[in-house]
Design a protein around this motif. Structure first.
Motif, PDB file in Angstrom:
ATOM      1  N   SER A 132     -25.773 -45.425  -0.167  1.00  0.00           N
ATOM      2  CA  SER A 132     -26.836 -44.593   0.394  1.00  0.00           C
ATOM      3  C   SER A 132     -27.156 -44.987   1.829  1.00  0.00           C
ATOM      4  CB  SER A 132     -28.095 -44.701  -0.470  1.00  0.00           C
ATOM      5  OG  SER A 132     -29.131 -43.897   0.043  1.00  0.00           O
ATOM      6  N   LEU A 133     -27.239 -46.276   2.102  1.00  0.00           N
ATOM      7  CA  LEU A 133     -27.590 -46.739   3.439  1.00  0.00           C
ATOM      8  C   LEU A 133     -26.526 -46.353   4.464  1.00  0.00           C
ATOM      9  CD1 LEU A 133     -28.989 -50.251   2.475  1.00  0.00           C
ATOM     10  CD2 LEU A 133     -30.295 -48.380   3.524  1.00  0.00           C
ATOM     11  N   THR A 134     -25.257 -46.506   4.098  1.00  0.00           N
ATOM     12  CA  THR A 134     -24.213 -46.144   5.063  1.00  0.00           C
ATOM     13  C   THR A 134     -24.171 -44.643   5.305  1.00  0.00           C
ATOM     14  OG1 THR A 134     -21.906 -46.537   5.663  1.00  0.00           O
ATOM     15  CG2 THR A 134     -22.312 -45.910   3.405  1.00  0.00           C
ATOM     16  N   ALA A 135     -24.471 -43.835   4.274  1.00  0.00           N
ATOM     17  CA  ALA A 135     -24.483 -42.384   4.452  1.00  0.00           C
ATOM     18  C   ALA A 135     -25.564 -41.960   5.433  1.00  0.00           C
ATOM     19  CB  ALA A 135     -24.692 -41.695   3.109  1.00  0.00           C
ATOM     20  N   SER A 136     -26.673 -42.692   5.486  1.00  0.00           N
ATOM     21  CA  SER A 136     -27.783 -42.291   6.353  1.00  0.00           C
ATOM     22  C   SER A 136     -27.471 -42.445   7.832  1.00  0.00           C
ATOM     23  CB  SER A 136     -29.033 -43.106   6.003  1.00  0.00           C
ATOM     24  OG  SER A 136     -28.878 -44.470   6.349  1.00  0.00           O
ATOM     25  N   PHE A 137     -26.373 -43.117   8.166  1.00  0.00           N
ATOM     26  CA  PHE A 137     -25.957 -43.215   9.563  1.00  0.00           C
ATOM     27  C   PHE A 137     -25.257 -41.940  10.045  1.00  0.00           C
ATOM     28  CE2 PHE A 137     -26.459 -47.713   8.640  1.00  0.00           C
ATOM     29  CZ  PHE A 137     -26.919 -48.248   9.842  1.00  0.00           C
ATOM     30  N   LEU A 138     -24.758 -41.104   9.131  1.00  0.00           N
ATOM     31  CA  LEU A 138     -23.940 -39.952   9.498  1.00  0.00           C
ATOM     32  C   LEU A 138     -24.605 -39.025  10.507  1.00  0.00           C
ATOM     33  CD1 LEU A 138     -21.484 -38.079   9.214  1.00  0.00           C
ATOM     34  CD2 LEU A 138     -22.502 -37.185   7.103  1.00  0.00           C
ATOM     35  N   PRO A 139     -25.860 -38.573  10.294  1.00  0.00           N
ATOM     36  CA  PRO A 139     -26.469 -37.660  11.282  1.00  0.00           C
ATOM     37  C   PRO A 139     -26.729 -38.314  12.635  1.00  0.00           C
ATOM     38  CG  PRO A 139     -27.605 -37.561   9.159  1.00  0.00           C
ATOM     39  CD  PRO A 139     -26.730 -38.757   9.123  1.00  0.00           C
ATOM     40  N   GLU A 140     -26.765 -39.643  12.678  1.00  0.00           N
ATOM     41  CA  GLU A 140     -26.946 -40.334  13.952  1.00  0.00           C
ATOM     42  C   GLU A 140     -25.648 -40.404  14.738  1.00  0.00           C
ATOM     43  OE1 GLU A 140     -30.518 -43.392  12.567  1.00  0.00           O
ATOM     44  OE2 GLU A 140     -28.428 -44.052  12.489  1.00  0.00           O
ATOM     45  N   LEU A 141     -24.519 -40.241  14.069  1.00  0.00           N
ATOM     46  CA  LEU A 141     -23.218 -40.351  14.715  1.00  0.00           C
ATOM     47  C   LEU A 141     -22.640 -38.991  15.106  1.00  0.00           C
ATOM     48  CD1 LEU A 141     -21.575 -43.023  12.353  1.00  0.00           C
ATOM     49  CD2 LEU A 141     -22.738 -43.424  14.535  1.00  0.00           C
ATOM     50  N   ALA A 142     -22.738 -38.010  14.212  1.00  0.00           N
ATOM     51  CA  ALA A 142     -22.054 -36.728  14.404  1.00  0.00           C
ATOM     52  C   ALA A 142     -23.031 -35.618  14.757  1.00  0.00           C
ATOM     53  CB  ALA A 142     -21.286 -36.349  13.139  1.00  0.00           C
ATOM     54  N   ARG A 143     -22.570 -34.694  15.582  1.00  0.00           N
ATOM     55  CA  ARG A 143     -23.348 -33.482  15.846  1.00  0.00           C
ATOM     56  C   ARG A 143     -23.357 -32.608  14.588  1.00  0.00           C
ATOM     57  NH1 ARG A 143     -24.257 -32.620  21.357  1.00  0.00           N
ATOM     58  NH2 ARG A 143     -23.023 -33.987  22.752  1.00  0.00           N
ATOM     59  N   PRO A 144     -24.358 -31.738  14.431  1.00  0.00           N
ATOM     60  CA  PRO A 144     -24.439 -30.914  13.217  1.00  0.00           C
ATOM     61  C   PRO A 144     -23.174 -30.118  12.928  1.00  0.00           C
ATOM     62  CG  PRO A 144     -26.501 -30.782  14.439  1.00  0.00           C
ATOM     63  CD  PRO A 144     -25.545 -31.546  15.309  1.00  0.00           C
ATOM     64  N   GLU A 145     -22.549 -29.575  13.973  1.00  0.00           N
ATOM     65  CA  GLU A 145     -21.367 -28.746  13.759  1.00  0.00           C
ATOM     66  C   GLU A 145     -20.120 -29.551  13.412  1.00  0.00           C
ATOM     67  OE1 GLU A 145     -21.840 -29.394  18.261  1.00  0.00           O
ATOM     68  OE2 GLU A 145     -23.125 -29.012  16.508  1.00  0.00           O
ATOM     69  N   ALA A 146     -20.213 -30.879  13.442  1.00  0.00           N
ATOM     70  CA  ALA A 146     -19.048 -31.716  13.150  1.00  0.00           C
ATOM     71  C   ALA A 146     -19.289 -32.663  11.981  1.00  0.00           C
ATOM     72  CB  ALA A 146     -18.664 -32.524  14.387  1.00  0.00           C
ATOM     73  N   MET A 147     -20.399 -32.502  11.267  1.00  0.00           N
ATOM     74  CA  MET A 147     -20.691 -33.438  10.182  1.00  0.00           C
ATOM     75  C   MET A 147     -19.655 -33.364   9.066  1.00  0.00           C
ATOM     76  SD  MET A 147     -24.761 -33.781   9.599  1.00  0.00           S
ATOM     77  CE  MET A 147     -25.875 -34.013  10.990  1.00  0.00           C
ATOM     78  N   GLY A 148     -19.114 -32.171   8.808  1.00  0.00           N
ATOM     79  CA  GLY A 148     -18.088 -32.056   7.785  1.00  0.00           C
ATOM     80  C   GLY A 148     -16.864 -32.875   8.119  1.00  0.00           C
ATOM     81  N   ARG A 149     -16.412 -32.808   9.378  1.00  0.00           N
ATOM     82  CA  ARG A 149     -15.239 -33.571   9.792  1.00  0.00           C
ATOM     83  C   ARG A 149     -15.479 -35.070   9.731  1.00  0.00           C
ATOM     84  NH1 ARG A 149     -14.359 -30.902  15.474  1.00  0.00           N
ATOM     85  NH2 ARG A 149     -16.439 -30.092  14.992  1.00  0.00           N
ATOM     86  N   VAL A 150     -16.627 -35.514  10.242  1.00  0.00           N
ATOM     87  CA  VAL A 150     -16.901 -36.954  10.264  1.00  0.00           C
ATOM     88  C   VAL A 150     -17.106 -37.480   8.848  1.00  0.00           C
ATOM     89  CG1 VAL A 150     -18.480 -38.731  11.097  1.00  0.00           C
ATOM     90  CG2 VAL A 150     -17.845 -36.839  12.597  1.00  0.00           C
ATOM     91  N   SER A 151     -17.829 -36.733   8.022  1.00  0.00           N
ATOM     92  CA  SER A 151     -17.990 -37.140   6.639  1.00  0.00           C
ATOM     93  C   SER A 151     -16.637 -37.181   5.929  1.00  0.00           C
ATOM     94  CB  SER A 151     -18.938 -36.183   5.904  1.00  0.00           C
ATOM     95  OG  SER A 151     -19.123 -36.563   4.557  1.00  0.00           O
ATOM     96  N   GLY A 152     -15.805 -36.179   6.169  1.00  0.00           N
ATOM     97  CA  GLY A 152     -14.476 -36.146   5.567  1.00  0.00           C
ATOM     98  C   GLY A 152     -13.608 -37.302   6.017  1.00  0.00           C
TER      99      GLY A 152
END
Length: 437
Positions: A132-152
């Motif tokens: 859970s903690l590592t997932a919460s960094f995702l919006p701080e790293l990726a722009r909204p339009e690229a969250m799928g790519r970065v999460s993937g």
């Protein structure tokens, strides 16, 4: 990482930091692959519990208890991490906890049911906190339009890490079997290998990932203390009432992740006890499943950003329904291989898609807190799914085919929750959200 342009990242974020973040998925995937799915789950039922009638139910109950603890605590822990800007430090502590508990599983021998159950509960709690903690960094790293790519990217690298850990374990198991060693001797070594393969890559994450959050200043959101946790947990749920699309996503997550949890926790048991796989064949099966999952996560991350999050997730749930039907009808190993391959593709894509959507719907100033709600949803699913499977199997006199086809209902329910959800509306509500609303 060259496939990820700078334009996909938030200002000030470098690709090396995204790589460090994704390496945590690489590190912790070995735990779920080896401990929960391919090796220790089957060893617990057949070796530690001696194939007792209650063995599968005991395994699912152990997972249920650990997930209940995570479900109750994670939103408050996330709120504390947000308020104190301590997500990275907490991630380091929870990682150490899971690594040590995983290594301690090497002590569990046949008949030591209580020790094995206790260590599974502890290790899974710490694993879930870290996820859970590592997932919460995702919006701080990726722009909204690229969250799928970065999460993937993270999920894809994670499945590669799971394959590497399982591959090392498989090589050792085959070597040990050639020497005539029993499972009670070679399974403990795989637990030590898994702990090492969790701890070492995680050091890359801790070296490259930065703490982006800042503590609240005077006159703004108050810092959370341990005594405030129950109050803050209630406040988080009240605030979520003003985010209808997030609520729909969480409802869908509870449903479809219940089915995914069955695949993670019970795939090895089903393959060996119903289809007739040998232990080494099961490990190869899980390797292929992880390869398919890595491909699904990487490819579907780009597809998700192109066709839309809701449609992409819906397609994966349709695939999961097909998996349940094929697995239930499979009469030989070749037919089960088909189900496992499709399951791998759907597993990587559905988990990556769900994480990215939470990043869109979570209020930016409360990322760890609302990813804690997502973790609560996944842990409710992890309780409901495997325990339902275990109970259905028990009530059906050990017929796991009935239990696996019943799992398709979880994915149908997940689709129903997605139907009225609108991504743009959910994103706008998150940006407009005010703490304490």
């Amino acid at each position: 990482m060259r496939l990820l342009p700078d334009s996909a990242l938030n200002p000030g974020v470098r690709r090396r930091e995204v790589f460090g973040w994704a390496m945590y998925d690489f590190a912790n995937s070995g735990y779920t692959t080896v401990v929960l799915t391919a090796v220790f789950s089957a060893y617990f039922v057949a070796g530690i519990a001696g194939k007792a009638d209650w063995a599968t139910l005991a395994w699912t109950l152990a997972l249920g208890v650990s997930n209940a603890v995570v479900m109750l605590l994670m939103p408050a822990i996330g709120a504390w991490a947000d308020a104190h800007a301590q997500k990275k430090r907490l991630l380091m502590l929870t990682t150490a906890g899971c690594v040590l508990a995983t290594a301690a599983l090497a002590l569990a021998q046949p008949g030591m049911v209580a020790l094995a159950v206790g260590l599974i509960i502890v290790s899974n709690i710490f694993y879930s906190f870290g996820e859970s903690l590592t997932a919460s960094f995702l919006p701080e790293l990726a722009r909204p339009e690229a969250m799928g790519r970065v999460s993937g990217l993270g999920w894809g690298l994670g499945y590669l890490g799971g394959m590497l850990t399982l591959g090392l374990c498989l090589a050792y198991v085959l070597w040990a079997q050639q020497r005539g060693e029993p499972a009670a001797r070679f399974v403990p070594v795989t637990m030590l290998l898994t702990a090492v393969m969790y701890g070492l890559p995680a050091l890359v994450t801790f070296a490259l990932l930065r703490e982006h959050a800042r503590p609240p200043v005077a006159g703004t959101r108050a810092a959370v203390t341990v005594g405030d946790a129950p109050r803050h947990l209630r406040q988080t749920y009240r605030q979520a009432a003003h985010l209808p699309d997030l609520r729909l996503l969480l409802g869908s997550t509870v449903c479809y992740q219940a089915g995914v949890a069955v695949a993670i926790a019970l795939a090895a048991i089903y393959a060996e006890q119903v289809i007739g796989f040998a232990p080494q064949e099961t490990m190869v099966l899980i390797l292929v499943l992880n390869l398919a999952a890595a491909l699904g996560a990487l490819v579907f991350g780009y597809v998700q950003d192109r066709i839309g999050h809701r449609l992409a997730l819906s397609l994966t749930l349709v695939g999961w329904i097909a998996v349940c039907v094929i697995a239930a009808l499979a009469q030989n190993k070749a037919q089960f291989w088909v189900a496992a391959t499709i399951a791998g593709l759907c597993m990587g894509s559905s988990q990556s898609a769900g994480r990215a959507m939470v990043g869109l719907f979570a209020p930016p100033q409360q990322l760890a807190e609302f990813f804690g709600l997502w973790t609560t949803a996944t842990r409710i699913a992890s309780i409901v799914g495997p325990i339902s499977y275990g109970l259905i199997t028990w009530l059906a006199g050990g017929n796991q085919r009935i239990a696996i086809v019943a799992c398709s209902a979880f994915f149908v329910a997940g689709l129903l929750f997605l139907w009225p959800m609108r991504v743009q509306r959910g994103r706008e509500a998150a940006l407009a959200s005010v703490q304490g609303a």
